[in-house]
Design a protein around this motif. Structure first.
Motif, short mmCIF file in Angstrom:
data_model
loop_
_atom_site.label_atom_id
_atom_site.label_comp_id
_atom_site.label_asym_id
_atom_site.label_seq_id
_atom_site.Cartn_x
_atom_site.Cartn_y
_atom_site.Cartn_z
N LEU A 634 0.84 -1.19 0.00
CA LEU A 634 0.00 0.00 0.00
C LEU A 634 0.88 1.24 0.00
O LEU A 634 1.86 1.32 0.75
CB LEU A 634 -0.91 0.02 1.24
CG LEU A 634 -1.70 -1.26 1.54
CD1 LEU A 634 -2.51 -1.07 2.83
CD2 LEU A 634 -2.62 -1.60 0.38
N ARG A 635 0.53 2.19 -0.83
CA ARG A 635 1.25 3.46 -0.83
C ARG A 635 0.95 4.19 0.48
O ARG A 635 -0.22 4.32 0.87
CB ARG A 635 0.83 4.30 -2.02
CG ARG A 635 1.39 3.82 -3.35
CD ARG A 635 0.55 4.25 -4.52
NE ARG A 635 -0.63 3.39 -4.66
CZ ARG A 635 -1.60 3.59 -5.52
NH1 ARG A 635 -1.56 4.65 -6.32
NH2 ARG A 635 -2.63 2.77 -5.58
N ALA A 636 2.01 4.64 1.15
CA ALA A 636 1.84 5.13 2.52
C ALA A 636 2.79 6.28 2.81
O ALA A 636 3.76 6.51 2.10
CB ALA A 636 2.06 3.99 3.51
N ARG A 637 2.48 6.99 3.90
CA ARG A 637 3.38 8.01 4.42
C ARG A 637 3.15 8.15 5.92
O ARG A 637 2.14 7.67 6.46
CB ARG A 637 3.19 9.34 3.72
CG ARG A 637 1.86 10.03 3.98
CD ARG A 637 1.75 11.30 3.15
NE ARG A 637 0.51 12.02 3.40
CZ ARG A 637 0.10 13.08 2.70
NH1 ARG A 637 0.84 13.52 1.68
NH2 ARG A 637 -1.03 13.69 3.00
N ILE A 638 4.08 8.80 6.62
CA ILE A 638 3.99 8.96 8.06
C ILE A 638 3.39 10.33 8.38
O ILE A 638 3.82 11.35 7.83
CB ILE A 638 5.38 8.82 8.71
CG1 ILE A 638 5.97 7.45 8.41
CG2 ILE A 638 5.29 9.04 10.21
CD1 ILE A 638 7.38 7.28 8.90
N GLN A 639 2.42 10.31 9.28
CA GLN A 639 1.78 11.56 9.71
C GLN A 639 1.61 11.48 11.22
O GLN A 639 0.92 10.58 11.73
CB GLN A 639 0.42 11.74 9.02
CG GLN A 639 -0.18 13.12 9.15
CD GLN A 639 0.49 14.15 8.25
OE1 GLN A 639 1.26 13.79 7.38
NE2 GLN A 639 0.19 15.41 8.47
N ASN A 640 2.26 12.40 11.94
CA ASN A 640 2.14 12.43 13.40
C ASN A 640 2.51 11.09 14.04
O ASN A 640 1.86 10.63 14.99
CB ASN A 640 0.73 12.85 13.82
CG ASN A 640 0.36 14.23 13.34
OD1 ASN A 640 1.20 15.14 13.34
ND2 ASN A 640 -0.87 14.41 12.91
N GLY A 641 3.55 10.46 13.53
CA GLY A 641 4.03 9.22 14.12
C GLY A 641 3.25 7.99 13.74
O GLY A 641 3.58 6.89 14.20
N VAL A 645 -2.42 5.57 4.64
CA VAL A 645 -2.29 5.03 3.29
C VAL A 645 -3.11 5.87 2.32
O VAL A 645 -4.05 6.57 2.71
CB VAL A 645 -2.73 3.55 3.22
CG1 VAL A 645 -1.82 2.69 4.09
CG2 VAL A 645 -4.18 3.38 3.62
N PHE A 646 -2.72 5.79 1.05
CA PHE A 646 -3.42 6.54 0.01
C PHE A 646 -4.88 6.08 -0.05
O PHE A 646 -5.16 4.88 0.06
CB PHE A 646 -2.73 6.29 -1.33
CG PHE A 646 -3.16 7.20 -2.44
CD1 PHE A 646 -2.99 8.57 -2.33
CD2 PHE A 646 -3.74 6.69 -3.59
CE1 PHE A 646 -3.39 9.42 -3.35
CE2 PHE A 646 -4.14 7.52 -4.61
CZ PHE A 646 -3.96 8.91 -4.50
N PRO A 647 -5.81 7.01 -0.22
CA PRO A 647 -7.24 6.66 -0.13
C PRO A 647 -7.69 5.58 -1.11
O PRO A 647 -8.63 4.84 -0.83
CB PRO A 647 -7.94 7.99 -0.43
CG PRO A 647 -6.95 9.04 -0.07
CD PRO A 647 -5.61 8.46 -0.39
N ALA A 660 2.92 9.41 -1.63
CA ALA A 660 3.52 8.48 -0.67
C ALA A 660 5.00 8.74 -0.48
O ALA A 660 5.69 9.29 -1.34
CB ALA A 660 3.30 7.04 -1.14
N THR A 661 5.51 8.32 0.67
CA THR A 661 6.95 8.34 0.95
C THR A 661 7.49 6.93 1.14
O THR A 661 8.69 6.75 1.36
CB THR A 661 7.25 9.15 2.22
OG1 THR A 661 6.50 8.61 3.32
CG2 THR A 661 6.88 10.62 2.02
N GLY A 662 6.61 5.93 1.03
CA GLY A 662 7.03 4.54 1.18
C GLY A 662 5.86 3.61 0.98
O GLY A 662 4.80 4.00 0.48
N LEU A 663 6.05 2.37 1.37
CA LEU A 663 5.03 1.34 1.21
C LEU A 663 4.77 0.66 2.55
O LEU A 663 5.68 0.49 3.36
CB LEU A 663 5.48 0.27 0.20
CG LEU A 663 5.76 0.71 -1.23
CD1 LEU A 663 6.30 -0.47 -2.03
CD2 LEU A 663 4.51 1.29 -1.89
#
Length: 689
Positions: A634-641, A645-647, A660-663
């Motif tokens: 899943l395309r993902a990124r970190i937000q507030n720890g 994932v992408f909607p 995304a910044t990672g998976l």
């Protein structure tokens, strides 16, 4: 490397006893080039050398062709022992076309200038030619040696007087010297002919012999011996260091010239021994059928079957960051080389007892780069600065801020342990200690450590050359005008950027149409300059899946049905000994497959060893219910720890790659993810590190 021929046009299909050529660089050779006749070959040589000259690259052109005749021949023919002038004489005399030439008649004319009968022999025409005997035994009294000194130094070499027949070289010499003369005139000051001229120009022509390593030719993968020979010697000579090549060329040559490598076969073998082994044709083969391969099983197969394919080079550490070590690095000096101070202060012989300590100061100080040369007397102290060598007689440093100095007396309160604030010699690294292992991709921090250990040069892998090719009639370049039915090529720039980020040299190969012949030619061209090829599109089993169709004819084809989402079909195979990774055409699937499979595979081929990205566990900021059977990314990124994932999981949403910044990697078993549950997040940068 060029294998010349004295025969007529050999037709469009590659055959033996024709003209073949291969280009080598860094111990790697491109696919051998079939050149059907001398006219085509000369045009190819001119184009190739013009390209090298425009790029500013130096090039050694080795010909399996005698550059000179035995001593006495030129003097009789043109009045002086001037080999290069003799080339011009032949250029003026030789008549040549794809279907006929005058080599036999010219040989008869030359023989008539010599006493007796000969030296040339063998008439390949049905009619008799005056002064040209059909058998070598019919010659007598011509007064010339049968072979040159260089020929005598090579076992099995042929005399240049035999014009045709098994192994004969005489015909190709007569038909080759005019071509060499024209190359000299075309490239003038940019070209020299070794050993008759100093090899200090951009282009150097040299005579070599393609039977110097006969046992190794049979190990080459090409069925046609001529093709195998040019490939082998292109690899061998391009693998030689500059010094080794210069040593081979340091000969005292006469007008007879010399053969590059004659009598030095061990040098050539050692150069070849330093090259990495090539990949096997079946390295990607896995059991096929309806079986869906788990991601971990596919990765384990790549890890077990791939190995480095790049040569090595020695570089300054200033140019080494981002490159992969080919040999372990040993400390050239201990660090620190001598005990030194960690702070500014005063050095004395420790320990210091509790309470007030008073020590007389000696005159002078120890500073970084300017150490105190004497020995500090027992019971005394000395001024010392950070990084300075600790003088003999002392071993402990008190911090300047913790002291007072009254005239020549140092005062401070203890206790202070023996060795405080002082570094021991070699406590970081000792001389001869391995400090970095082969296979490591050098970082700026590594460069600092290597420099501190006194190492100025390191042996590294040559960067892997990765070609990137997009396929499909529907593709147009980004920025061009496009109809609604056309698609901008996102994969090409994206995959090129990934490969560059991973530290490889990227070779853009453009876009291939849905035309099998055109794709075949593009792949052929690519293998001359690439160590690996990434393609996108055409990687399934449909009518327009031309990458799969072409690779299936090579005997190395593997269609991997990967139990993963997105992705699934992954085509792998060898094209002209070059591995091809056929990625899906959908940009999201192409990028995910490239990250998961191509990144570690290319890293191994580049010499970096296998590395699986670790990632780290973070709480989920999403809900997900997953069925059993496939690994999902899943395309993902970190937000507030936390990980969001992408909607949309749709592979058509290319914007999610930028968002995304990672998976997030979800393993094959069925699972339900709720907010707060730990999930494995892998940053994009971790895949190619």
């Amino acid at each position: 490397m060029v294998d010349w021929s004295g025969g007529n046009d050999r037709g469009p299909k590659p055959v033996k006893d024709a003209i073949w050529a291969a280009i080598g660089s860094g111990g790697q050779a491109g696919e051998p080039v079939y050149l059907r006749n001398r006219q085509v070959a000369e045009a190819w040589l001119i184009d190739t050398l013009t390209d090298f000259r425009a790029r500013g690259e130096r090039v050694l052109v080795g010909f399996d062709l005698c550059f000179a005749y035995p001593k006495g021949f030129a003097a009789k023919l043109i009045g002086r022992e001037d080999t290069l002038a003799l080339w011009d004489w032949f250029e003026a005399k030789v008549e040549d076309s794809p279907t006929k030439n005058n080599r036999f008649d010219l040989a008869g004319e030359i023989n008539a200038k010599f006493p007796g009968v000969g030296p040339f022999w063998f008439n390949g025409l049905p009619r008799d030619i005056s002064h040209l005997p059909r058998k070598g035994t019919q010659r007598a009294g011509h007064g010339l040696p049968e072979k040159r000194a260089a020929d005598l130094a090579i076992k099995g070499s042929f005399s240049p007087w035999q014009l045709a027949g098994a192994g004969a070289v005489g015909g190709q010499v007569i038909m080759g010297l005019p071509m060499l003369a024209r190359l000299r005139k075309r490239f003038t000051d940019a070209l020299s002919v070794w050993p008759f001229e100093a090899p200090d120009t951009q282009i150097v022509l040299a005579e070599t012999y393609f039977s110097l390593l006969p046992d190794l030719v049979q190990d080459e993968p090409h069925q046609i011996k001529d093709a195998a020979q040019v490939s082998l010697y292109a690899r061998v000579f391009s693998a030689l260091s500059g010094k080794a090549t210069a040593d081979l060329m340091a000969v005292q040559a006469t007008s007879e010239g010399w053969v590059l490598g004659a009598g030095e076969t061990e040098v050539l073998r050692k150069a070849l021994d330093k090259l990495p082994p090539r990949l096997k044709n079946d390295c990607f083969a896995m059991p096929q059928g309806a079986y869906w391969t788990p991601v971990d099983e596919a990765l384990a197969h790549l890890e077990a079957h791939l190995h480095p394919v790049t040569g090595t080079q020695s570089v300054s550490i200033a140019d080494a960051s981002g490159l992969i070590l080919a040999e372990d690095v040993m400390a050239a000096r201990s660090h620190p080389p001598a005990p030194n101070a960690a702070v500014d202060g005063y050095a004395f012989a420790g320990p210091a007892p509790e309470g007030l300590n008073e020590l007389p100061l000696v005159q002078g100080r120890s500073a970084a780069g300017v150490p105190y040369e004497g020995t500090v007397p027992d019971g005394h102290a000395i001024r010392i600065l950070t990084g300075a060598n600790v003088p003999d007689g002392v071993d402990t440093v008190v911090l300047q801020e913790d002291t007072t100095v009254d005239e020549d007396t140092l005062r401070f309160y203890g206790p202070l342990k023996k060795g405080a604030n002082a570094r021991n010699a070699g406590e970081d690294m000792t001389i001869g200690q391995p400090i970095l292992a082969a296979g490591r991709k050098l970082t700026p921090g590594d460069i600092g450590m290597i420099a501190a250990a006194g190492v100025g040069q390191v042996t590294v892998r040559r960067p892997l050359r990765v070609g990137v090719l997009s396929t499909g009639d529907e593709l147009v370049p980004p920025g061009a005008s496009a109809r609604d039915a056309q698609i901008f090529d996102a994969n090409g720039p994206m995959l090129a950027a990934l490969a560059a980020e991973w530290g490889h040299d990227v070779i853009p190969l453009g876009r291939a149409p849905d035309d099998r012949d055109a794709l075949r030619e593009m792949l052929n061209d690519a293998t001359r300059s690439c160590d690996a090829i990434l393609t996108s599109g055409g990687a399934s089993a449909g009518a327009e899946d031309h990458v799969s169709a072409l690779l299936s004819d090579t005997g190395s084809f593997a269609l991997w049905r990967i139990a993963m989402k997105p992705g699934r079909p992954l085509v792998l195979g060898m094209w002209n000994e070059t591995p091809v990774f056929g990625l899906p055409g959908n940009p999201v699937a192409a990028m995910v497959c490239a990250l998961v499979f191509s990144a570690p595979a290319l890293r191994v081929m580049a010499g970096g060893g296998w590395r699986k990205p670790e990632g780290y566990l973070l709480p989920a900021e999403f809900s997900k219910s997953k069925k059993e059977g496939r690994t999902e990314y899943l395309r993902a990124r970190i937000q507030n720890g936390c990980v969001e994932v992408f909607p949309s999981e749709g592979s058509g949403r290319v914007s999610g790659l930028s968002w995304a910044t990672g998976l997030v990697a979800l393993s094959a078993p069925a699972q339900t993810i709720a907010p707060g549950d730990p999930v494995r997040y892998i940053p994009f940068a971790d895949f190619g590190r």
